[in-house]
Each structure stands twice: as structure tokens, then as C-alpha cells.
Design an enzyme around this catalytic site. Sequence first.
Site, PDB file in Angstrom:
ATOM      1  N   GLY A 311       0.804  -1.218   0.000  1.00  0.00           N
ATOM      2  CA  GLY A 311       0.000   0.000   0.000  1.00  0.00           C
ATOM      3  C   GLY A 311       0.831   1.259   0.000  1.00  0.00           C
ATOM      4  O   GLY A 311       0.317   2.349   0.274  1.00  0.00           O
ATOM      5  N   LYS A 312       2.128   1.143  -0.329  1.00  0.00           N
ATOM      6  CA  LYS A 312       2.982   2.320  -0.391  1.00  0.00           C
ATOM      7  C   LYS A 312       2.850   3.039  -1.738  1.00  0.00           C
ATOM      8  O   LYS A 312       3.114   4.238  -1.833  1.00  0.00           O
ATOM      9  CB  LYS A 312       4.437   1.917  -0.145  1.00  0.00           C
ATOM     10  CG  LYS A 312       4.668   1.287   1.229  1.00  0.00           C
ATOM     11  CD  LYS A 312       6.059   0.709   1.362  1.00  0.00           C
ATOM     12  CE  LYS A 312       6.253   0.019   2.698  1.00  0.00           C
ATOM     13  NZ  LYS A 312       7.579  -0.635   2.824  1.00  0.00           N
ATOM     14  N   LEU A 313       2.477   2.312  -2.758  1.00  0.00           N
ATOM     15  CA  LEU A 313       2.197   2.863  -4.076  1.00  0.00           C
ATOM     16  C   LEU A 313       0.740   2.585  -4.426  1.00  0.00           C
ATOM     17  O   LEU A 313       0.200   1.529  -4.061  1.00  0.00           O
ATOM     18  CB  LEU A 313       3.076   2.222  -5.154  1.00  0.00           C
ATOM     19  CG  LEU A 313       4.433   2.875  -5.470  1.00  0.00           C
ATOM     20  CD1 LEU A 313       5.369   2.758  -4.270  1.00  0.00           C
ATOM     21  CD2 LEU A 313       5.051   2.215  -6.695  1.00  0.00           C
TER      22      LEU A 313
END
Length: 345
Positions: A311-313
Site C-alpha cells: 500500500g505504499k504505491l
Amino acid sequence: MTDDHDGHEDGHREAFHHDPIGHAEVRAGMTVGELAESYGDAGIGAADIHEAVDIYAEMLGDDDVTNFFGLAGAMVPTGMRRIVAELIRDGHIDALVTTGANLTHDAIEAIGGKHHHGQVHAEDKTEREHDEQLRDEEVDRIYNVYLPQEHFALFENHLRSAVFPELEDEDGGAVSIQRLTAELGRANSEVNESESVEEDAGVAAAAYENDVPIYCPAIQDSVLGLQAWMYSQTADFTLDALADMTTITDQAFEAEKAGAMVVGGGVPKNYVLQTMLVSPEAYDYAVQLTMDPPQTGGLSGATLDEARSWGKLEKAARNASVYADATITLPLVVAAARERIEDAE
């Protein structure tokens, strides 16, 4: 079922896009941007460079993108300092995450010290014998770069006279690491000007002058961190390791769009990317320049596609990873992206 002339049933290839490899063009007088564009005809690393330039140019050319920049490795002592400082001055970095080592070497150059070309080992000597000689001569080696040790004494005096005293708290309160990096930038700028140092005031000074925060989450792992600890033993001075997480998270929360340029791995890379774990959105763009392979499972070489799973990108984020020496790829990607932005204006 019938076979086509290649022997493939019905001529259907689900994963085949009929996009033939071209051949990169190299000619005298071509610009860096033209070379990077030519890379798009080729494969392997050349194609990765082309994609990285395309994404980074889009990041920098969109005023709605908040740009986070991670800088690890020996990028300042090896000559990449001016590139980062100019990106800051031109408004292309909104938050810088780097190492205490890069800030140490940046300050040394700002106040009059210099790094020098060196050798991995001298003629007729083994690498060990060469390093033993350097030890006797009080010269530190960073692969093929030398730094005379007296510059560290200059740096220590700079910190104790112009930086740390400004951060002492009569009530014994802790200050943020970002506040320390800002004071370092201020002091670097002032000494650079007052002493008429030939070299540019550098990264921390540019950040201070342009209100760009510098985060240094592993500051203890550096000469800067060692000096801060030593000073804290006899003064009302200490650092708050958690305070910066509020400001960098606020930047992520307030960003309409977010982009990450990550040079090298380690703590700066993770600190840049993990910011999005506590934000409602994630990075819309990301480029990483690294030499670490992803197969070991280490974070430094982990792909940005892997970061998407955390969920970082964003799922739809544009991202590219280039696996090569960042002292080669950073100047190329930055120059080509800047050229494209200027051509579009």
C-alpha cells in the site's frame, strides 16, 4: 485449429504486443534527453532508464505533485552534491530523506573541506597494504575517493561553535532531527559565505534557504550522530527520534499527488516509502536507482511493485526501478527529465 507460419495456433499470443526492439542511436552533439529517448528503442537497462526519465519528468513537471527524495549511499562525497542542491533550489524536492553521512560530507564541503580522487589500491601494494598506508597518513578512503581526516576536526569545530549551541534547551527538552538539519544548513550557508568558500554551500544550505525539510532518521549512524551524542553528554541537548514522523506524515497527508525518487536503499528508502502506510493515499509516481538485487528479499533492492503490495504505491502508480550505479544513473535521469520539462515550457 490451424497453425500460423510460426507454428503458433491461430496466431494468437496473449502476452505479445508486437512491439519490436529498435536500435539506440548515438551521434555527436546529441543531448542527454535525446540519448535517453533513444534508449526507449532498446531493451534491458536502457529501457528502464527511458521509463525512469519519463516518470521523473512527469513528477517534476506537475505542480500538484509533492516530491519526496531519498538519498542513501556515498552520493555527496562522490560528486553528486550539486545535482541534489540544484533540484532543491529549483523547487523539485519538497522533502529530503538522507543519511547522516551525506550531511556530514555536505557540511565538510560547505565550510572549506574537499574530497579527492584516490585509488582502490596503489601500484605494487595489496588493497590492505594500501589502506594501512592511508591509515598512517590519516586519510580516509571511500572506494576511490579520499578524505583527509583533518576535515573531520574542522567539521567538529563547526558543529560545536555554530550548530549545537543554537539547539540547547534550558528546560532539557529534546529537539527534532529536522530542526538539527535546518540549523546545520543555516550554519553551512553562513560560513560558506563569510569564508568565501569556493565550493557551493550545498544540500543542507539549499534546503534551509528554501524551507525544504531534511529528515535523517538514522542520524546516529554517522559522524554527525556521534558528534551530537558527544555534545549531549555535557550540554542540555538531545534529539527526539520520533518528532519528524509528524511533519513528514503531514506532508504526505496534504499532498494532492505524491512522487518518490529513491537513490540507493536502506533507511532513507524505507522512510520515504513507509510514510504512506499511515496516509489515506499512496505514491502516484516512484523511481528508484539501486544496485541491490531483489532476489535476497532485502529492502534496498526490493522492487517498487513489491511496495505496491504494502500500500505504499497506488495500484495505478507509475513506477520504474533502474539497477545500476547511481553515480551514473542519477545525473542521466535528472538531466534528461529537466530537458524534457524545459522543452515543454
